[in-house]
Design an enzyme around this catalytic site. Structure first.
Site, PDB file in Angstrom:
ATOM      1  N   ASN A   1       2.881  -8.719   9.784  1.00  0.00           N
ATOM      2  CA  ASN A   1       1.635  -9.249   9.041  1.00  0.00           C
ATOM      3  C   ASN A   1       1.618  -9.820   7.801  1.00  0.00           C
ATOM      4  O   ASN A   1       0.721 -10.037   7.170  1.00  0.00           O
ATOM      5  CB  ASN A   1       0.486  -7.989   9.000  1.00  0.00           C
TER       6      ASN A   1
ATOM      7  N   HIS B   1       2.165  -8.078   1.651  1.00  0.00           N
ATOM      8  CA  HIS B   1       1.741  -6.779   1.275  1.00  0.00           C
ATOM      9  C   HIS B   1       1.174  -6.953  -0.093  1.00  0.00           C
ATOM     10  O   HIS B   1       1.364  -8.108  -0.679  1.00  0.00           O
ATOM     11  CB  HIS B   1       2.972  -5.996   1.049  1.00  0.00           C
TER      12      HIS B   1
ATOM     13  N   LYS C   1       6.611 -10.887   3.212  1.00  0.00           N
ATOM     14  CA  LYS C   1       7.499  -9.748   4.151  1.00  0.00           C
ATOM     15  C   LYS C   1       8.754 -10.935   4.567  1.00  0.00           C
ATOM     16  O   LYS C   1       8.184 -12.029   4.548  1.00  0.00           O
ATOM     17  CB  LYS C   1       6.795  -9.018   4.867  1.00  0.00           C
TER      18      LYS C   1
ATOM     19  N   GLU D   1       4.178   0.609  -7.660  1.00  0.00           N
ATOM     20  CA  GLU D   1       5.141  -0.215  -6.782  1.00  0.00           C
ATOM     21  C   GLU D   1       5.515  -1.542  -7.776  1.00  0.00           C
ATOM     22  O   GLU D   1       6.616  -2.075  -7.637  1.00  0.00           O
ATOM     23  CB  GLU D   1       4.013  -1.189  -5.859  1.00  0.00           C
TER      24      GLU D   1
ATOM     25  N   TYR E   1       7.431   2.516   0.554  1.00  0.00           N
ATOM     26  CA  TYR E   1       6.452   2.908   1.829  1.00  0.00           C
ATOM     27  C   TYR E   1       6.410   4.590   1.863  1.00  0.00           C
ATOM     28  O   TYR E   1       6.168   4.780   2.993  1.00  0.00           O
ATOM     29  CB  TYR E   1       6.902   2.372   2.971  1.00  0.00           C
TER      30      TYR E   1
HETATM   31  P1  IDP Z   1      -1.419  -2.189   4.302  1.00  0.00           P
HETATM   32  O1  IDP Z   1      -0.180  -3.075   4.411  1.00  0.00           O
HETATM   33  O2  IDP Z   1      -2.821  -3.112   4.740  1.00  0.00           O
HETATM   34  O3  IDP Z   1      -1.664  -1.711   2.766  1.00  0.00           O
HETATM   35  P2  IDP Z   1      -0.811   0.182   5.349  1.00  0.00           P
HETATM   36  O4  IDP Z   1      -1.950   1.060   6.314  1.00  0.00           O
HETATM   37  O5  IDP Z   1      -0.355   0.749   3.911  1.00  0.00           O
HETATM   38  O6  IDP Z   1      -1.207  -1.215   5.307  1.00  0.00           O
HETATM   39  O7  IDP Z   1       0.820   0.010   6.289  1.00  0.00           O
HETATM   40  C1  IDP Z   1       1.763  -0.308   5.560  1.00  0.00           C
HETATM   41  C2  IDP Z   1       2.362  -1.450   6.502  1.00  0.00           C
HETATM   42  O8  IDP Z   1       2.848  -0.561   7.733  1.00  0.00           O
HETATM   43  C3  IDP Z   1       1.321  -2.324   7.155  1.00  0.00           C
HETATM   44  O9  IDP Z   1       1.142  -3.580   6.577  1.00  0.00           O
HETATM   45  C4  IDP Z   1       2.239  -2.631   8.583  1.00  0.00           C
HETATM   46  O10 IDP Z   1       3.135  -3.803   8.573  1.00  0.00           O
HETATM   47  C5  IDP Z   1       2.857  -1.322   8.864  1.00  0.00           C
HETATM   48  N1  IDP Z   1       1.951  -0.809   9.801  1.00  0.00           N
HETATM   49  C6  IDP Z   1       0.716   0.044   9.753  1.00  0.00           C
HETATM   50  N2  IDP Z   1       0.289   0.477  10.696  1.00  0.00           N
HETATM   51  C7  IDP Z   1       1.227   0.274  11.450  1.00  0.00           C
HETATM   52  C8  IDP Z   1       1.069   0.728  12.952  1.00  0.00           C
HETATM   53  O11 IDP Z   1       0.373   1.421  13.603  1.00  0.00           O
HETATM   54  N3  IDP Z   1       2.231   0.094  13.827  1.00  0.00           N
HETATM   55  C9  IDP Z   1       3.328  -0.451  13.057  1.00  0.00           C
HETATM   56  N4  IDP Z   1       3.224  -1.034  11.856  1.00  0.00           N
HETATM   57  C10 IDP Z   1       2.095  -0.502  11.162  1.00  0.00           C
HETATM   58 MG    MG Z   2      -0.506   0.022   1.995  1.00  0.00          MG
END
Ligand code: IDP
Ligand code: MG
Length: 149
Positions: free
Chosen positions: A112, A115, A9, A126, A49
């Site tokens: 984080n 992805h 990212k 994707e 997303y």
């Molecule tokens: P993942 O990336 O581990 O698959 P997902 O639940 O699919 O996680 O969420 C996608 C992305 O959305 C996460 O990697 C994170 O960057 C962001 N995200 C998820 N939950 C939150 C939140 O509660 N606050 C802010 N960003 C979030």
């Molecule tokens: Mg995800």
């Protein structure tokens, strides 16, 4: 061999972690079969997303993911989807184990670093969003004879 979609990212690019992420993927034995750096468009980000469209963090997520260059990859190998999720670590870096990318390099769920697709359906969807078939390489890596029984 299974394929999955992986992204470094914009935070990972800005922090100079592209090589670190790719290095971990390659050393594990997973194979890069497609690779690109670009700034993802808002339309692609929203499609990527779409499962999170109703979540409160969605607008910020789309804004961030389109805010600068990111690195998109297709990664192939045995159980590539599950292995990549394990390499990345838990979504919230606070919960991510040391030794994972998020557990070693991140603190905030919204920053984080990486992805990876979470299921075979998501991986197919994707990969198709981010790459044309013709952009995905088909080759053997010489170490595959040692990697696989
Ligand atoms: P993942 O990336 O581990 O698959 P997902 O639940 O699919 O996680 O969420 C996608 C992305 O959305 C996460 O990697 C994170 O960057 C962001 N995200 C998820 N939950 C939150 C939140 O509660 N606050 C802010 N960003 C979030
Ligand atoms: Mg995800």
């Amino acid at each position: 061999m299974e394929q999955t979609y992986v992204m470094v990212k914009p935070d990972g690019v800005q922090r100079g972690l592209v090589g670190e992420v790719i290095s971990r993927i390659e050393k594990r034995g997973l194979k890069l079969v497609a690779l690109r750096m670009n700034v993802i468009s808002e339309a692609i980000a929203k499609e990527h997303y779409s499962e999170h469209a109703s979540k409160p963090f969605f607008p910020g997520l789309v804004e961030f993911i389109t805010s600068g260059p990111s690195v998109s990859m297709v990664v192939a190998g045995k159980d590539a989807i599950r292995v990549m999720r394990a390499i990345n670590g838990a979504t919230n870096p606070v919960d991510a184990a040391p030794g994972t990318i998020r557990g070693d390099f991140a603190l905030d769920v919204g920053r984080n670093v990486v992805h990876a697709s979470d299921s075979p359906d998501a991986a197919a969807r994707e990969i198709a969003i981010h790459f044309k078939d013709s952009e995905i390489g088909k080759y053997s890596r010489i170490d595959e004879v040692c990697l696989y029984e």
